[in-house]
Enzyme design. Structure first.
Site, PDB file in Angstrom:
ATOM      1  N   PHE A 238      -2.649  -4.735 -38.711  1.00 42.54           N
ATOM      2  CA  PHE A 238      -3.882  -3.964 -38.873  1.00 42.54           C
ATOM      3  C   PHE A 238      -3.620  -2.868 -39.918  1.00 42.54           C
ATOM      4  CE2 PHE A 238      -3.566  -5.381 -34.454  1.00 42.54           C
ATOM      5  CZ  PHE A 238      -4.747  -6.090 -34.278  1.00 42.54           C
ATOM      6  N   CYS A 331      -6.270   5.083 -31.778  1.00 39.40           N
ATOM      7  CA  CYS A 331      -7.376   6.044 -31.753  1.00 39.40           C
ATOM      8  C   CYS A 331      -8.089   6.013 -30.405  1.00 39.40           C
ATOM      9  CB  CYS A 331      -8.361   5.761 -32.889  1.00 39.40           C
ATOM     10  SG  CYS A 331      -9.126   4.128 -32.808  1.00 39.40           S
TER      11      CYS A 331
END
Length: 372
Positions: A238, A331
């Protein structure tokens, strides 16, 4: 009273913690993170990486709302947010110029209720390193592209920091920010940013952290943690525009970055070329697809998944890969905790909170996992 008039007058509630003292914000976020990760017995809790309290955001996402006075950039409730204190003065001035310019052109904002109008969103991104900006108009159709294109030179004269201007077509009547088609109205197609001396590029559809100062700290910390064991092979899953992998690159270290968005991979490759890195490879693939096909064994894996986290299947694959260490940047600490439960065979060595989103309940966290 806070430092934001929008919040104080109840026009915007996005920064729900803005009237908390900053030390209290950090305390509450730390307590939340401890509650989620304490069951995994981290060896070391590091001091949070803090953020500026104003002017820290490099990206503005504005709804283009039609009103009797003309188009308003801000919230769907006809509230302008062009002077939001999370943006620095240069971004505020540019947003004001864009709003005035759109009104002069007679551009109509998209009315969700009536399904009329063309302009849905205005997206503005700024490079912290050189001050240049990228502007994107999200439209319902191609109908007003000619009017925008004819006025672009005038807009750039008024706002010379604008270097990249595009139109994105999003024809669906849904709360989707952007569509597949991107049309450039300028020759320049990307912004250059620099974090810790590393060139990074921002294109319209490439993900980029919205708080540059804290992102610099995050990338630098991940690089320092990765370097400690001098890995020969490192994977960056990612990877976005390659921030983590590029920070970890050395002359003899093999780096593989995987990201599904082709524009982000193009940016990462441009950075690697500029840095003349020979052992760095970036590929536009789904992380799960890469996981099923790769044969080599990395020493360190860095993962930075979206809010949903890695998921059970990718966690099982990571266990099979059996890397010595995993650096997990998240996150969403809730999905992180769920993934840690699936990553059996690894212990949590250290944890650090990065306050990427002051005045909200959100934050970024970096966790080091070590093979037991």
């Amino acid at each position: 009273m806070s430092f934001c008039s929008y919040y104080d007058t109840q026009q915007c509630h996005s920064c729900s913690w803005i009237d908390y003292h900053y030390a209290e914000q950090l305390k509450l976020k730390g307590e939340h993170l401890h509650t989620l990760l304490n069951p995994y017995k981290p060896e070391d809790w590091l001091k949070p990486a803090t953020s500026p309290l104003k002017g820290f955001r490099n990206k503005a996402k504005m709804v283009a709302t039609p009103t009797l006075e003309g188009i308003v950039l801000g919230l769907s409730e006809e509230v302008s947010l062009i002077e939001c204190p999370l943006y620095d003065i240069s971004m505020q001035k540019t947003l004001n110029t864009i709003q005035e310019w759109l009104r002069e052109l007679g551009i109509k904002g998209y009315d969700v209720r009536l399904r009329k109008g063309e302009l849905k969103y205005v997206l503005l991104t700024k490079s912290k390193s050189n001050g240049s900006m990228m502007l994107r108009f999200v439209l319902k159709s191609h109908g007003i592209i000619g009017r925008l294109e004819n006025g672009v030179d005038d807009l750039i004269k008024r706002a010379p920091d604008l270097k990249v201007i595009t139109v994105n077509i999003q024809p669906v009547h849904m709360a989707i920010l952007e569509g597949d088609e991107e049309i450039f109205l300028t020759e320049q197609r990307r912004l250059e940013e620099r974090f810790n001396g590393i060139p990074l590029y921002i294109r319209p559809k490439s993900f980029f952290q919205t708080n540059p100062e804290v992102a610099e700290k995050l990338y630098r910390t991940a690089s320092e943690w990765a370097d400690e064991s001098k890995p020969k092979i490192l994977w960056d899953l990612f990877c976005g525009v390659g921030g983590f992998g590029l920070h970890c690159a050395t002359g003899d270290r093999s780096i593989v970055g995987i990201e599904i968005e082709p524009e982000a991979i193009e940016c990462a490759r441009d950075s690697a070329t500029q840095l003349e890195l020979k052992n760095v490879r970036f590929e536009s693939l789904d992380a799960a697809s890469f996981g099923a096909s790769s044969g080599e064994k990395p020493d360190v894996i860095i993962v930075n998944p979206p809010r949903r986290g890695l998921g059970e299947q990718l966690c099982k694959w990571l266990i099979r890969v059996n890397a010595d260490r995993i650096l997990y940047s998240s996150c969403n600490a809730t999905s992180l905790a769920k993934d840690l439960e699936s990553l059996s065979g690894y212990s949590v060595r250290r944890v650090q909170l990065f306050d990427m989103f002051p005045h909200t309940t959100h934050y970024e966290v970096l966790v080091e996992l070590v093979l037991v």
